[in-house]
Structures are given as structure tokens and as C-alpha cells.
Design an enzyme around this catalytic site. Structure first.
Site, short mmCIF file in Angstrom:
data_model
loop_
_atom_site.label_atom_id
_atom_site.label_comp_id
_atom_site.label_asym_id
_atom_site.label_seq_id
_atom_site.Cartn_x
_atom_site.Cartn_y
_atom_site.Cartn_z
N LYS A 178 -4.60 -2.39 9.88
CA LYS A 178 -4.97 -2.46 8.47
C LYS A 178 -5.23 -3.89 8.00
CE LYS A 178 -3.74 1.90 7.41
NZ LYS A 178 -4.52 2.84 6.60
N GLU A 223 -9.21 4.26 -2.21
CA GLU A 223 -7.95 4.03 -2.92
C GLU A 223 -8.20 3.36 -4.27
OE1 GLU A 223 -4.63 2.47 -0.84
OE2 GLU A 223 -5.34 3.10 1.13
N ARG A 232 0.89 14.35 14.01
CA ARG A 232 2.09 15.12 14.38
C ARG A 232 1.86 16.59 14.02
NH1 ARG A 232 3.59 10.90 11.39
NH2 ARG A 232 3.55 12.31 9.62
N GLU A 272 -10.67 3.92 3.61
CA GLU A 272 -9.76 4.74 2.79
C GLU A 272 -10.11 4.51 1.33
OE1 GLU A 272 -5.67 4.00 4.04
OE2 GLU A 272 -5.90 5.52 5.61
N ASP A 303 -9.15 0.44 1.92
CA ASP A 303 -8.20 0.02 2.95
C ASP A 303 -8.78 0.38 4.31
OD1 ASP A 303 -5.94 -0.63 4.42
OD2 ASP A 303 -4.92 1.26 3.96
N THR A 351 -9.55 -5.76 3.66
CA THR A 351 -9.37 -4.82 2.54
C THR A 351 -10.36 -5.27 1.47
OG1 THR A 351 -7.00 -4.67 3.04
CG2 THR A 351 -7.70 -3.88 0.88
N GLU A 404 -10.09 12.48 8.00
CA GLU A 404 -9.82 13.80 7.44
C GLU A 404 -11.08 14.67 7.45
OE1 GLU A 404 -7.30 13.63 3.70
OE2 GLU A 404 -7.76 11.52 4.02
N HIS A 424 -3.65 13.89 1.40
CA HIS A 424 -3.98 12.96 2.48
C HIS A 424 -2.83 12.89 3.48
CE1 HIS A 424 -5.34 9.34 4.56
NE2 HIS A 424 -4.18 8.77 4.31
N GLN A 479 -4.07 2.03 15.06
CA GLN A 479 -2.99 2.59 14.25
C GLN A 479 -2.16 3.61 15.03
OE1 GLN A 479 -4.47 4.47 10.67
NE2 GLN A 479 -2.43 4.88 9.84
N ARG A 503 -8.21 3.45 13.35
CA ARG A 503 -7.33 4.59 13.65
C ARG A 503 -6.77 4.57 15.06
NH1 ARG A 503 -6.14 5.77 8.62
NH2 ARG A 503 -7.94 6.48 7.41
N ASP A 534 0.84 -1.19 0.00
CA ASP A 534 0.00 0.00 0.00
C ASP A 534 0.88 1.24 0.00
OD1 ASP A 534 -2.39 1.35 -0.09
OD2 ASP A 534 -2.71 1.31 2.07
N THR A 579 -4.73 6.59 0.14
CA THR A 579 -5.99 7.33 0.15
C THR A 579 -5.92 8.53 -0.78
OG1 THR A 579 -6.16 6.76 2.46
CG2 THR A 579 -7.66 8.46 1.67
CA CA Z 1 -4.01 3.06 2.87
#
Ligand code: CA
Length: 433
Positions: free
Chosen positions: A258, A206, A148, A204, A238, A262, A378, A139, A245, A242, A132, A364
Site C-alpha cells: 500500500k 475511498e 479466507r 481502492e 489507495d 496514494t 472484487e 468490501h 499484500q 494484491r 486507513d 474501500t
Molecule cells: Ca484501503
């Protein structure tokens, strides 16, 4: 471009000629399918209008003997994918001629058609490896700001087509339902992590990229040869946990956040079908030039693909009340920071070997404006600003019973619109522990 792209071409399968149809004769995408509920062997097929052309039946009919059709007699497309672009292209030309209005073989080919409403699919290839990527800078910046705030885009982003090695065993075809994953997470303010059902489940939006011909171990693929190693594109969701993650991703990247599910769409649209929708690949002023192994005239002239993407949600409540899925966002693959050819060139620069049927995710696909973000994290600013659905429900992240639908199409003046169908998946309650 060749005669298979001719916008005036029409099929004797009349549903293929309808305006807005996903599968006109200019498309001819591949899937692996069978008649639903029959227990028949799965075999390759090609979509035309609201029908699938059964390539095993077509082979048996003996109308269009070819190396390509011979390679389409297995339960996956891996052999065909490994044949390379000359063979793919020859079969596409044969199929286009057989399905074109006026074909002398109409009656015989008609016997090889199955209504799409009577078809079920399986994963079109044995996916050996799944990688991936992370090719949308919008994104990457949106996510980076949440994880961050002071350092959203890491310095390597503008130089490296970043990716991670994903899990192929949990990739499933559209229609997939899966239980909300459990995992280790550490809620904000908690001293210690806990094991619990994910509370911040996301999708996500994709593009899936199927590798065609492979490369030998130790032999990188040159960027100008890269697209000869790509069979075609589909849609890929995907699914992402979160909270799992956020706790696990440093220092080695995504893992269990993840690998639980999928979802991909069943139809693979070939690169050849996408030829009318190629666009120049451009970088904004101030962005660095790609390193030489990621640069070529052809990649700059036509490396991007103008592919309109959309994600829709239908909650359990909406389904019970017969409310149609609601669009959450739309974006375009041509906004990607890296092209398909650059993904292939980068993946193999160290000598890594790709094999037929390997799958890439694009990452994404988000645009640079409101309404174009390809994931809930997002859209809702990390869950802080839930989005309101038209029926009054709110979503910070996905709820049990939510169905997420990905769609895509390519359209432009002077070409016939082609579609990708759908990738649909539904969240079930977590398994009890
Ligand atoms: Ca992804």
C-alpha cells in the site's frame, strides 16, 4: 444548516450557478494551489464555479479581515484546520456573502479569481499521520471471501472500526503517475517467494477525511465532539498491490502493498457544506449495537453522509483513440458500517492524539450489489473473471498506462448538488531493476 446552504443562493460567478456544477456557492471547498507553471508560492484557495478564489489575494485586498483568513496565508491548510469549527464556519459565511449575487465587493473579489484551468495543486496539508480504515462491511466480506474462503469476516469486524497506520510520504495530489511497484510475492504453486513487479495491481475507491482541530495526548475525543475535530472530506485512491499484500499481510496487516502511492483529490469539501446530505446511521437487524463510546443519538440520527461515488478507467488504448473514461462501479458512503464520528472516537479511545492535517481513509466503499464494488479484486473475483471494457479490452487487474479516476457528488431534493472534483492517477511501467 444556515444561510450558506440556502438553495436559492446564487453567485455573481455565473459558472457556479450551472446545473450539475461541482462548485456552486453552497459548496466552497478548500485546496492549496498556484497558477500553473509559474513557480509562485502555493497558497489556499476556495473553488467557485470554474474559478478559484485566491485567499492570499483576498487577504491582501483587505475586504474581509477575519481570523480564518489570517490562518489561510501559509503554504498548507494546517493552521486553518487547527482553528476549529467556529473559525471555519465564520470564514465560510464571509466567503459566501462576498461571492453571492449582489455583493458590493464583486469588483474587488473578481480580481482575486483564477480560472481552474490555469491552476495546479499540491497536497493541501502537511499530513503527519495517515490511517486507513476498513468501514465497508461489503468490501470486507468480499475481500475476506477471497483471502479466507471459510472465514471471510473476522469476529472483531462488527465491534471495532478496523484500521492500520499507513504511509503519508507517498500521498500525492490528483494527476499523480507512479511506476508499478516491485516487491516480494509468492505466486500460487510456487515453493519460494520472488521479487518482481506487481502483477495484481488494483485501486481502492475511498473517501479521505482530514482532521481539523487535534486532541491532547491521553485525552480521548467523545463521539458527540468528534465531528468538531474533522475539517472535511476528499477522494482517496489507495492503490494496492494484491499479490504483495497476499504474501505479507499476516500477521501485522498491509505494509509495502500500500505504501508506494496514494492519490487524493485536491479539493476538501467541509463537513459544514455536507450538512444537507446527512443521513441516519443504521444497522441491519441482527447486527450488534455499537459499544457506548461509539454510540450517540446524534450519530444515529445523522452520522451517515449520502455521497455518491464513482470509479472510472481510461486505458492507454482508450486515450490514444479519444475514448472517454468508462465507469467501472458506483457506490455510496452512506453504506459504510462505521461513521466518521465513530472513526474519530475509536482512533482516540486509547488516548492517541490526532493533529491538524492528519488524514484518514474510509476504506474501500463497496455496496451490496453488482456494480457497486470499489476495487477490481472484487469486480473480477480475485482476477478469475476479468471485466470487459466497451472497446474490447479486458482487465483482471490494472495494466501499465491505465488511468483511474474517482468522482463523487452529493445531491438530494431541496438542496443544491455539490461535487468533489476528481482524484486521477496513472500507472507507469515498473522501473527496471
Ligand atoms: Ca484501503
Amino acid at each position: 444548516m444556515n444561510s450558506t446552504h440556502d438553495p436559492t443562493l446564487r453567485s455573481w460567478v455565473t459558472s457556479a450557478n450551472a446545473s450539475g456544477a461541482d462548485f456552486p456557492i453552497q459548496n466552497l471547498p478548500f485546496a492549496v494551489l498556484r497558477r500553473v507553471g509559474t513557480g509562485e508560492r502555493f497558497r489556499p484557495g476556495v473553488a467557485i464555479g470554474d474559478r478559484a478564489l485566491d485567499l492570499r489575494e483576498l487577504h491582501a485586498a483587505g475586504i474581509a479581515p477575519s481570523r480564518g483568513l489570517d490562518a489561510c496565508q501559509e503554504e498548507t491548510l494546517n493552521s486553518f484546520m487547527g482553528q476549529g469549527s467556529a473559525v471555519w464556519s465564520a470564514l465560510r459565511a464571509d466567503l459566501s456573502a462576498l461571492l453571492a449575487a449582489g455583493s458590493e465587493h464583486e469588483a474587488a473579489v473578481r480580481n482575486c479569481l483564477i480560472p481552474l484551468s490555469e491552476v495546479e495543486y499540491q497536497i493541501p496539508a502537511r499530513i503527519g499521520d495517515y490511517t486507513d480504515f476498513y468501514t465497508s462491511i461489503h468490501h470486507a466480506a468480499n475481500i475476506g471471501r477471497l483471502f479466507r474462503p471459510n472465514d471471510p469476516l473476522l469476529p472483531n469486524y462488527r465491534w471495532v472500526p478496523i484500521g492500520y497506520h499507513g504511509r503519508s510520504s507517498s500521498i500525492a495530489i490528483s494527476g499523480q503517475s507512479f511506476p508499478r511497484p516491485r516487491g516480494q510475492l509468492k505466486p500460487p504453486g510456487s515453493e519460494r517467494p520472488e521479487v518482481a513487479p506487481c502483477r495484481r495491481l488494483d485501486y481502492e475507491l475511498e473517501i479521505g477525511i482530514f482532521v481539523g482541530r487535534g486532541n491532547a495526548l491521553g485525552v480521548p475525543v467523545d463521539i458527540d465532539d468528534a465531528e468538531n475535530h474533522v475539517f472535511g472530506l476528499c477522494l482517496l485512491n489507495d492503490w494496492s498491490a494484491r499479490d504483495i499484500q497476499a504474501w505479507e499481510y499476516q500477521p501485522l496487516g498491509p505494509f509495502l502493498a500500500k505504501s508506494f502511492a496514494t492519490t487524493i483529490s485536491p479539493w476538501i469539501v467541509t463537513l459544514e457544506a455536507l450538512a444537507p446530505f446527512r443521513r441516519p446511521w443504521r444497522r441491519s437487524a441482527g447486527e450488534p449495537r455499537a459499544l457506548p463510546y461509539l454510540s450517540s443519538e446524534e450519530n444515529s440520527a445523522a452520522g451517515a453522509i449520502d455521497m455518491q461515488l464513482e470509479v472510472l478507467l481510461q486505458s492507454a488504448t482508450m486515450r490514444e483513440n479519444n475514448i472517454a473514461p468508462e465507469s467501472l462501479s458506483s457506490s455510496n458512503f452512506s453504506d459504510a458500517y462505521w461513521t466518521v464520528a465513530q472513526m474519530v472516537a475509536h482512533h482516540t479511545v486509547n488516548g492517541c492524539n490526532l493533529r491538524p492535517g492528519d488524514l484518514f481513509g474510509s476504506g474501500t466503499m463497496s455496496g451490496d450489489h453488482e456494480g457497486s464494488q470499489g476495487a477490481l479484486i472484487e469486480i473480477t473475483r480475485g482476477g478469475a473473471e476479468p471485466t470487459r471494457l466497451r472497446n474490447g479490452e479486458e482487465r483482471a487487474f490494472l495494466e501499465d498506462g491505465d488511468t483511474v479516476i474517482l468522482r463523487a457528488h452529493c445531491a438530494r431534493e431541496g438542496a443544491v448538488r455539490i461535487g468533489f472534483g476528481e482524484a486521477v492517477g496513472t500507472v507507469l511501467p515498473a522501473n527496471s531493476q
